[in-house]
Design an enzyme around this catalytic site. Sequence first.
Site, PDB file in Angstrom:
ATOM      1  N   GLU A   1      14.763  82.039   7.458  1.00 58.62           N
ATOM      2  CA  GLU A   1      14.837  81.462   6.124  1.00 58.62           C
ATOM      3  C   GLU A   1      13.176  81.099   5.786  1.00 58.62           C
ATOM      4  O   GLU A   1      12.573  81.340   4.645  1.00 58.62           O
ATOM      5  CB  GLU A   1      15.641  80.393   5.879  1.00 58.62           C
ATOM      6  CG  GLU A   1      15.697  80.003   4.355  1.00 58.62           C
ATOM      7  CD  GLU A   1      16.751  78.840   4.074  1.00 58.62           C
ATOM      8  OE1 GLU A   1      17.665  78.809   4.720  1.00 58.62           O
ATOM      9  OE2 GLU A   1      16.547  78.051   2.796  1.00 58.62           O
TER      10      GLU A   1
ATOM     11  N   ARG B   1      21.690  67.703   3.239  1.00 59.40           N
ATOM     12  CA  ARG B   1      23.084  68.349   3.234  1.00 59.40           C
ATOM     13  C   ARG B   1      24.018  67.420   4.294  1.00 59.40           C
ATOM     14  O   ARG B   1      25.178  67.278   4.129  1.00 59.40           O
ATOM     15  CB  ARG B   1      22.952  69.762   3.542  1.00 59.40           C
ATOM     16  CG  ARG B   1      24.168  70.413   3.489  1.00 59.40           C
ATOM     17  CD  ARG B   1      24.144  72.040   3.437  1.00 59.40           C
ATOM     18  NE  ARG B   1      23.763  72.552   2.108  1.00 59.40           N
ATOM     19  CZ  ARG B   1      24.644  72.960   1.006  1.00 59.40           C
ATOM     20  NH1 ARG B   1      25.956  72.676   1.486  1.00 59.40           N
ATOM     21  NH2 ARG B   1      24.385  73.535  -0.048  1.00 59.40           N
TER      22      ARG B   1
ATOM     23  N   GLU C   1      28.739  79.881   5.246  1.00 54.66           N
ATOM     24  CA  GLU C   1      28.559  78.936   6.055  1.00 54.66           C
ATOM     25  C   GLU C   1      29.697  77.884   6.224  1.00 54.66           C
ATOM     26  O   GLU C   1      29.924  77.081   7.270  1.00 54.66           O
ATOM     27  CB  GLU C   1      27.608  77.894   5.601  1.00 54.66           C
ATOM     28  CG  GLU C   1      26.142  78.539   5.430  1.00 54.66           C
ATOM     29  CD  GLU C   1      25.062  77.538   4.498  1.00 54.66           C
ATOM     30  OE1 GLU C   1      24.331  77.041   5.447  1.00 54.66           O
ATOM     31  OE2 GLU C   1      25.106  77.680   3.318  1.00 54.66           O
TER      32      GLU C   1
END
Length: 1294
Positions: free
Chosen positions: A765, A843, A1225
């Site tokens: 990423e 997160r 995910e």
Amino acid sequence: MDPGGTFIDYYTRVFHINNETINIWSHLLGFIYFTYQQYYTNCVVLPSIGSHPADHIVFTLSIFGMQICMFLSASYHTFGCSSIVMRQKWLKMDVFGISAGLLGMYLNGIYTAFFCFQINDTNGCGMGENCCKVKKSSSLSDDATPGYTGGERKRKLQLSSLSDCAPYDATQEIIFPPELKHKNFDSLSFAYDHHHTKWYQPVDYDDLLTLKRELPHARLISGNSELAIELKFRFIDLPVLINPKQVKELYVKRVEENGVYMGTGMSLTDMDRYVVKLMNELTVEQVKVLQNIHEMLHWFAGTHVRNVASVSGNIATASPISDLNPIWMAANAQVVLDSADRGERRCCIDENFFLGYRKTCIRSDEVIKAVVVPLTTKNEHFAAYKQAQRREDDIAIVTGAFFVKINPDTFIVEKIRIAFGGMAPTTKLTLTTMSKLEGQFWSQGFLDQALSLLSEEMKLPAGVPGGMSQYRLSLALSFFFKFFLKVSKDLNFMEVQNVEQNLTIGNTIPKSLNATQVYQEVNDKQKYDDPVGRPLKHVSGDKHTTGEAVYCDDINVADCLHIAFVTSPIAHGTLNSIDYTAALHLNGVIGYIDAYDVYTGAQIGHHNDTPVFVKDEITFHGQPIAAIVATDHEIARKAASLVKLDTAAKKPIVTIKQALEADSFIFKHFVIHSSLNDNETVVKNDWSKYERVVEGSIDMGGQEHFYLETQQCIVIPHEDDELEIIISNQCVNDVHIEVAKCLGIAQHKISTTVKRIGGGFGGKESTGAILAVPASLAARKFNKPMKLKLERFDDMAITGTRHPFTLQYKLAVDENGKFIDLDYTAISNSGHTMDLSMGVMQRAMVHADNVYKFGNADITGKMCKTHLASNTAFRGFGGPQGMFGTEIMVKHVAEQFNWDHDEIREKNFYQEGDCTPFGMHLNQCNVTRTWKECKTNSDYCKRLEEVKKFNSENKFRKRGIYLTPTRFGIGFGLKQLNQAGALVLVYTDGSVLVSHGGMEMGQGLHTKILQIAARCLEIPIEKVHIRDTATDKVPNSSATAASVGSDLNGLAVQDACRQILERLEPFKKENPEGGWLEWVNSAYVNRVSLSASGFGIIHHEPVDFFNGKGAELFGYSVYGTAACEVEVDCLTGDHHLLRTDIVMDVGESLNPAIDIGQIEGAFIQGYGLFTMEEIKIRPDGIRLTRGPGTYKIPSADDVPKNFNVSLLGNSSNKMGIFSSKAIGEPPLFLGSCAFFAIREAVRAYRVQNGKKEYFVFNSPSTPERIRMACEDFVTQHVPALPEEGSYTPWTASV
Ligand SMILES: Cc1cc2nc3c(=O)[nH]c(=O)nc-3n(C[C@H](O)[C@H](O)[C@H](O)COP(=O)(O)OP(=O)(O)OC[C@H]3O[C@@H](n4cnc5c(N)ncnc54)[C@H](O)[C@@H]3O)c2cc1C
């Protein structure tokens, strides 16, 4: 040799030979071809191989350690009708597969793997007794017609079946390609000279001995499984090689007076076949050693290694962790050595044979001719045991082999031989213990004495190389205990305690895979050619499996140069100087680039904090210091290894603990205060008033991405400073921006393109610039195209992993078990720079509640700065870490207050409309639905009772069953990233080309986008095509991450299609009977644009992590629950995952085949994270786990043999495209369910041994952790570790 041409041509021909088997074989052949490609692009090939006719006989093919894993994008549907790319893990090694039958033999392994994944149509349904096949009247059906639920959508039980495939037919095995056999070279004596390498192939035995006399330093190349590793990783010089494979004397096998004589030229597979033959021909008493050889070989490497590796190579290598050497030693086997001058001699494989680490008493002119294994007699007993990190295809942690001869009348031990691998620098015979035990009476006292003696003799220092000192000793002792019970049972010696116990786990596991995939079919009213919601196979599935799918490394650019990094040998320190002299002298080296080629101040990363190359300060082991440019990848690699670095090391910060002590943080701490959802200021409760509080801390390790395709890129310079970048990356835009920034050119001069990537999992990423910037600099400097591909070894060192976390909690509960107050701190090991650590931490914090409502919650996040590679995104992006701490906490509460953990959960589940600590209200909150459905589907309550019964009846084997729920919020944490663009082009033949900002990485994004486009334009899906993702088609796209690939890009495509449809509307009205083609052509003729760019955004409201004030962060959440049952061998720490049931809420699935593949893959990847995968780093920051040899991901054998996935019915999602939900995910955390099931089994053992209190059990639950938590009479023999700080442990707990 062109890996593309030769192989694909060959396979294409094979396809034509037999169309009947094409279904299976196209997959299998593609599999091999793909593997071959993967291998070929990562191997070192001897200089002689590659350009000479001898290529055709010295056929280089190594597909070692093929490990088939169901990971992110993985699914065994690859082999069935619905093909989803499977994430395969291959060991990439440089091996000469010289055997003519090699290819065919490989197929055995592949075929085995193939059947590992087959679906058994007749049983194993996750619905148990409710299966429609059992209860014919059930509403569930596995065929398309009957079985409605809710009157509208049918439930289907399986995505695909292999029953249509032609059965296996041995006559269809592929033969070795005749065109590769050149002039019968494979059976001739010859010498072959190429560059600096001489290759001898004798056929005559005397010639072999003479050659060895004349060339004593020549290496014999048998299976090349060992030499290849030395070549690849140590760049050893092999000037002279002798290939003895054609010498028939090395294949002699016979039963002789002294035992079984086995020529050591035989491959391990051939030896195994001979052993099995003898087991059938000789008496049971005679073959006790042979039987153990056979059983051990099953766990020795993989089929592919066994098919080529020889016994001689294994003995000569003298590895201290060899699996066979302890057997030879305990069995008192002999090795037959021969030389031209002195003739044959027989030598016992005993304490005098292995002289030191990888040293034997074999002389330099000697050849190992055979091994002679004694046959056993009636009163002799033998057993061997192995424990590895992973059961299948892994080297041993400890191997033990035991021989005893007992007088049947007196029970006196006449002879005992005990040998261990993995306990010393050589395979070790326990001479002291053996001498003291001989003459003793076989009894309970004998066991106690033996354990004491062994623990003394085999004691390992706390910082022993290889680490795990306590575990390794425990294993040695446990193996002896197993042997003792086995012999006692064989002797019917019932005075011994526990003699009735069965110590082998996994006995009840069926061989075949039983799997169900339950989903809802589309509504009957849906148009037949509307593909949305249908289980279409992955659009590239066939190409993945046939090997035709093009990846970055398959692209050959004319005149391309290659780059290899020079990396830091230390974790922290100063770079004093670099000396390139030796590297520049190597033929083929063009030059180098380093920090002095980078503009002053140009750094990469979102936070501009990552140097392209080290200039002065080294901040992690493996950090790029320079790059060598050469004409060839291997030359570049070799030259890089010749660069001399002068460095001065400083003490690094490696662990979270060290970082906390040193106050080393990468950024300020983040907070969330749930009280701010209702109040202006933070409400602080008085914790002293709470009656029930648990407090604790748990560690969770990181995870290596281990994508199939390592990171790579190609940069092509064009006129006017233009750069064309082809890269394997999840974010073309970041690559684009970083290259423009670091090279000082405008973004419009760069185009960054991705066709597909071979797995990313978050690891690609933010890391693309680490490759693309140096490659671009080199392309600029040398004005040539550049290719940079990372070897796995470097990839694992440079590109970071999932963040390891420490999770601290304090939880107050009321008398009913309701969660009143939570104080939760998540601490991550971020590595040397920021990378994506901020997002990962945020997160983690917004998932710390998982699925539970807390009266009040204060959540803190701290990001530690350490001298490790920058840890980065990984599927789940911190969410699994956050939830893990919470689930541990729930367990802690339940165990501390003796409550049922399931009841505690149910009492605290979020309800519809509840607000999370970070201020999000949960709509369509399906946690209870998935929980209840999973509980029912898995027959949890009944099986829980069965597990309890099993545990009461078995002392050393324990089972655990567990339910784990999850909630995952969908959307990027950073508002601006929640946008996407698309470009839809319609051509005059009616075909449609769609481009969007998302990357296809096996997850099926392009397939879903095609479905969306086809529905939007109301045309058949075949009319729509996607080529690649490129920054010159769709600018400013976000990474394909956060699970929102189809949500975001789907909306953008929908928008573009809408525009086109609007423009076509007048022509449709004008000609309502006309079709798509006519309307398109009318538009063209009337000069109406047939291209449109679309745009889409999804919901986001930012949380204020500095002050802790929440917001409606995500548009929606995805819910799921898993049930896992495991069986644990408490003596070794081994475990089997017996069964897994998952219920997942994906809304109205866009494509059930892809979604179920994602769920299965994510579960297995999560299972690896929580139970097996362990990153090992030395206290000085040196990374030990840098390849598949040391880092173990789940293999085919680890997939639960009973695996049932069900998509929650009648769920929709108004926030997602066509009511769907994201899936990449969310299911990953469900892998932790296996961890918790293991913990239950361990707990049962501990409780049995009187340890009822809560215990800290960190993740992953490796065999070491499991065994050491199973405290018992064996571990009592293991000395405690010295005080922390008084020794240097082998690895640091990062
Ligand atoms: C992926 C992988 C997994 C593995 N797993 C295991 C495992 O689970 N357990 C385990 O014990 N091992 C394991 N190994 C090690 C492997 O089994 C040994 O490397 C193998 O047996 C060596 O045999 P070879 O024929 O390939 O040797 P080669 O690589 O061909 O040669 C190795 C050495 O042996 C010497 N040699 C070869 N033949 C002779 C001969 N006739 N006389 C004298 N010297 C000779 C060569 O000169 C060379 O020095 C694994 C290796 C790999 C690559």
